[in-house]
Design a protein around this motif. Structure first.
Motif, PDB file in Angstrom:
ATOM      1  N   THR A  70       5.553  78.085 -74.944  1.00 42.38           N
ATOM      2  CA  THR A  70       7.116  78.347 -74.694  1.00 42.38           C
ATOM      3  C   THR A  70       7.501  78.481 -75.983  1.00 42.38           C
ATOM      4  O   THR A  70       7.631  78.144 -77.479  1.00 42.38           O
ATOM      5  CB  THR A  70       7.063  77.081 -74.202  1.00 42.38           C
ATOM      6  OG1 THR A  70       8.260  76.151 -73.646  1.00 42.38           O
ATOM      7  CG2 THR A  70       6.651  75.424 -75.146  1.00 42.38           C
ATOM      8  N   ALA A 107       0.532  82.821 -69.742  1.00 41.58           N
ATOM      9  CA  ALA A 107       1.786  82.508 -69.595  1.00 41.58           C
ATOM     10  C   ALA A 107       2.472  82.508 -70.799  1.00 41.58           C
ATOM     11  O   ALA A 107       2.682  82.015 -71.842  1.00 41.58           O
ATOM     12  CB  ALA A 107       1.833  81.212 -68.298  1.00 41.58           C
ATOM     13  N   PHE A 109       6.600  81.624 -72.393  1.00 42.82           N
ATOM     14  CA  PHE A 109       8.252  81.189 -71.789  1.00 42.82           C
ATOM     15  C   PHE A 109       9.241  81.161 -72.857  1.00 42.82           C
ATOM     16  O   PHE A 109       8.400  80.612 -73.893  1.00 42.82           O
ATOM     17  CB  PHE A 109       7.852  79.935 -70.931  1.00 42.82           C
ATOM     18  CG  PHE A 109       9.474  78.951 -70.731  1.00 42.82           C
ATOM     19  CD1 PHE A 109      10.658  79.560 -69.747  1.00 42.82           C
ATOM     20  CD2 PHE A 109       9.891  78.649 -71.723  1.00 42.82           C
ATOM     21  CE1 PHE A 109      11.523  79.449 -69.108  1.00 42.82           C
ATOM     22  CE2 PHE A 109      11.366  77.767 -71.186  1.00 42.82           C
ATOM     23  CZ  PHE A 109      11.922  78.724 -70.206  1.00 42.82           C
ATOM     24  N   LYS A 308      10.128  84.536 -68.888  1.00 40.59           N
ATOM     25  CA  LYS A 308       9.074  84.506 -68.453  1.00 40.59           C
ATOM     26  C   LYS A 308       7.854  85.299 -67.958  1.00 40.59           C
ATOM     27  O   LYS A 308       8.746  86.385 -67.291  1.00 40.59           O
ATOM     28  CB  LYS A 308       9.284  83.020 -66.470  1.00 40.59           C
ATOM     29  CG  LYS A 308       9.793  82.768 -66.262  1.00 40.59           C
ATOM     30  CD  LYS A 308      10.289  82.043 -65.342  1.00 40.59           C
ATOM     31  CE  LYS A 308      11.075  83.469 -64.630  1.00 40.59           C
ATOM     32  NZ  LYS A 308      10.954  82.118 -63.492  1.00 40.59           N
ATOM     33  N   ASP A 334       6.141  80.889 -57.490  1.00 36.83           N
ATOM     34  CA  ASP A 334       7.621  81.166 -58.046  1.00 36.83           C
ATOM     35  C   ASP A 334       8.206  79.813 -57.810  1.00 36.83           C
ATOM     36  O   ASP A 334       8.661  80.819 -56.433  1.00 36.83           O
ATOM     37  CB  ASP A 334       8.325  82.109 -57.861  1.00 36.83           C
ATOM     38  CG  ASP A 334       9.594  82.391 -59.218  1.00 36.83           C
ATOM     39  OD1 ASP A 334       9.501  81.461 -59.937  1.00 36.83           O
ATOM     40  OD2 ASP A 334      10.119  83.223 -59.363  1.00 36.83           O
ATOM     41  N   PHE A 338       8.624  76.890 -63.755  1.00 34.46           N
ATOM     42  CA  PHE A 338       7.214  77.593 -64.720  1.00 34.46           C
ATOM     43  C   PHE A 338       6.819  77.426 -66.063  1.00 34.46           C
ATOM     44  O   PHE A 338       7.916  76.372 -67.489  1.00 34.46           O
ATOM     45  CB  PHE A 338       8.111  78.606 -66.113  1.00 34.46           C
ATOM     46  CG  PHE A 338       7.600  80.295 -65.875  1.00 34.46           C
ATOM     47  CD1 PHE A 338       6.670  80.776 -65.036  1.00 34.46           C
ATOM     48  CD2 PHE A 338       6.905  80.520 -66.896  1.00 34.46           C
ATOM     49  CE1 PHE A 338       6.331  82.298 -65.129  1.00 34.46           C
ATOM     50  CE2 PHE A 338       6.284  81.188 -67.761  1.00 34.46           C
ATOM     51  CZ  PHE A 338       5.641  82.103 -66.772  1.00 34.46           C
ATOM     52  N   PRO A 339       6.098  77.166 -66.093  1.00 32.09           N
ATOM     53  CA  PRO A 339       4.645  77.325 -65.726  1.00 32.09           C
ATOM     54  C   PRO A 339       4.323  76.786 -64.600  1.00 32.09           C
ATOM     55  O   PRO A 339       4.290  75.300 -64.719  1.00 32.09           O
ATOM     56  CB  PRO A 339       3.155  77.761 -66.567  1.00 32.09           C
ATOM     57  CG  PRO A 339       3.663  76.206 -67.539  1.00 32.09           C
ATOM     58  CD  PRO A 339       5.078  76.266 -67.993  1.00 32.09           C
ATOM     59  N   PHE A 362      12.812  74.237 -66.765  1.00 34.19           N
ATOM     60  CA  PHE A 362      11.954  75.245 -67.310  1.00 34.19           C
ATOM     61  C   PHE A 362      11.195  74.537 -68.495  1.00 34.19           C
ATOM     62  O   PHE A 362      11.930  73.695 -68.881  1.00 34.19           O
ATOM     63  CB  PHE A 362      12.527  76.321 -67.988  1.00 34.19           C
ATOM     64  CG  PHE A 362      12.798  77.056 -66.085  1.00 34.19           C
ATOM     65  CD1 PHE A 362      12.521  78.498 -65.484  1.00 34.19           C
ATOM     66  CD2 PHE A 362      13.845  77.163 -65.868  1.00 34.19           C
ATOM     67  CE1 PHE A 362      12.591  78.474 -64.483  1.00 34.19           C
ATOM     68  CE2 PHE A 362      14.826  77.335 -64.694  1.00 34.19           C
ATOM     69  CZ  PHE A 362      14.099  78.785 -63.709  1.00 34.19           C
TER      70      PHE A 362
END
Length: 363
Positions: A70, A107, A109, A308, A334, A338-339, A362
């Motif tokens: 992130t 993931a 972000f 994302k 979705d 997120f995530p 987020f």
């Protein structure tokens, strides 16, 4: 082709080669922003004379061997050196994916920076880039007369009144800092802010003493009582001034002292030759009362975007299903947070189906 930088001097050296950076990219701010179990890293990709830098916080995912990435709170995103139309995006993507897969990162972000032209196209094809809303800024390249010409009429009235009754000073002493901390914390508790915004005293002292950027604590003092009734911390790096944190004594709301502080900071920043004073946007990037408050100073805005990217969709789906305790179709992943496997369960309302899930933040 991906180098992971964790060392302070190496981090600073790389940023010094980038034409435009902000305090959100710095080593010190990443160290301030990290939570328990998070590791600040600066990813460096090199291809010939081109370099791309991506600052992140890497973190473990509970009850799994996976990790995710992130960005710090604020505006981070991609930085570049010597990137042009001949840049081989596919090679960059290949190297980035290899790094993610090798380190079991499923993931990614990042909040992108609205004021730094960083060739956003270099990320296209990796997940989604989503426009969330507007951030308001004062164009400091204009004269003070031209800046004020766009001020809301009511704002001018408030400023005239506040300037007669108050004085804005720069906070230097330990007493000034402690007073601001109390104002800020009381503000956050009054509005019911998340605990993550209730910083300890060490955060403020380190924020104000970092050598990676300049910072300024501006305080508004009531002339009659000599009481500090409001304050704000601004950060300065490159050509950008950021309105970062603020606090106000609720007994003096009617004076709107924060408006006076912002106005005084715009005067100071204009004289010092900065280009932007970013006031930010509304809560959750909405055009709400907070956004309208800021838009009284200027009609200039930039679009705030986020990036994302689900690297490993199967692992992401499994973790999300385990977290929400329900089976999902791919299109249901979705959920607006997120995530999805980090969505705060307590704030989830299962009305009739996941399609009625309303989460607007987020992480």
């Amino acid at each position: 082709m991906i180098e992971v930088i964790k060392d302070k001097n190496e981090w600073r050296t790389l940023l010094s080669k980038v034409e435009h950076t902000d305090f959100y990219h710095t080593y010190d701010y990443h160290q301030l922003s990290k939570k328990e179990g998070e590791l600040p890293i600066l990813l460096k990709y090199t291809d010939g004379s081109t370099t791309i830098a991506l600052p992140f916080l890497i973190r473990n995912i509970d009850n799994s061997d996976y990790k995710d990435i992130t960005s710090v709170y604020g505006y981070s995103g991609l930085l570049s050196i010597n990137i042009d139309d001949n840049f081989k995006i596919k090679n960059f993507h290949k190297s980035l994916n290899a790094f993610f897969n090798k380190n079991k990162i499923i993931a990614v972000f990042s909040r992108l920076h609205p004021f730094i032209e960083a060739r956003e196209t270099a990320l296209e094809g990796l997940g989604k880039i989503v426009s969330l809303g507007k951030v308001v800024y004062i164009d400091l390249s204009k004269t003070l007369v031209d800046q004020r010409a766009t001020y809301n009429r009511r704002l001018k009235t408030y400023l005239n009144k506040a300037r007669k009754l108050c004085t804005v000073i720069e906070g230097h002493t330990d007493e000034h800092i402690q007073t601001f901390i109390q104002l800020y914390i009381k503000n956050m508790k009054r509005i019911g802010a998340d605990e993550s915004y209730l910083f300890n005293s060490e955060y403020f002292y380190k924020l104000l003493s970092s050598k990676d950027y300049e910072s300024k604590l501006m305080l508004c003092k009531h002339n009659e009582t000599q009481e500090i009734i409001a304050g704000a911390i601004f950060t300065k790096k490159g050509n950008i001034v950021q309105y970062h944190l603020s606090g106000i004594n609720e007994d003096y709301f009617s004076l709107q002292p924060i408006k006076l502080i912002i106005d005084e900071m715009s005067i100071y920043s204009t004289k010092k030759g900065y280009q932007y004073l970013n006031l930010g946007g509304g809560k959750g990037s909405k055009e709400d009362s907070l956004y309208r408050f800021k838009s009284k100073f200027s009609k200039n805005y930039k679009v705030f975007k986020i990036w994302k990217y689900i690297v490993d969709r199967n692992a992401y789906k499994t973790l999300t299903e385990n977290h929400l305790n329900t089976e999902l179709e791919d299109h249901e992943l979705d959920i607006g947070y997120f995530p999805a496997y980090r969505a705060p369960i307590k704030s989830i309302s299962y009305m009739a189906s996941l399609s009625e899930l309303l989460i607007f933040s987020f992480n």
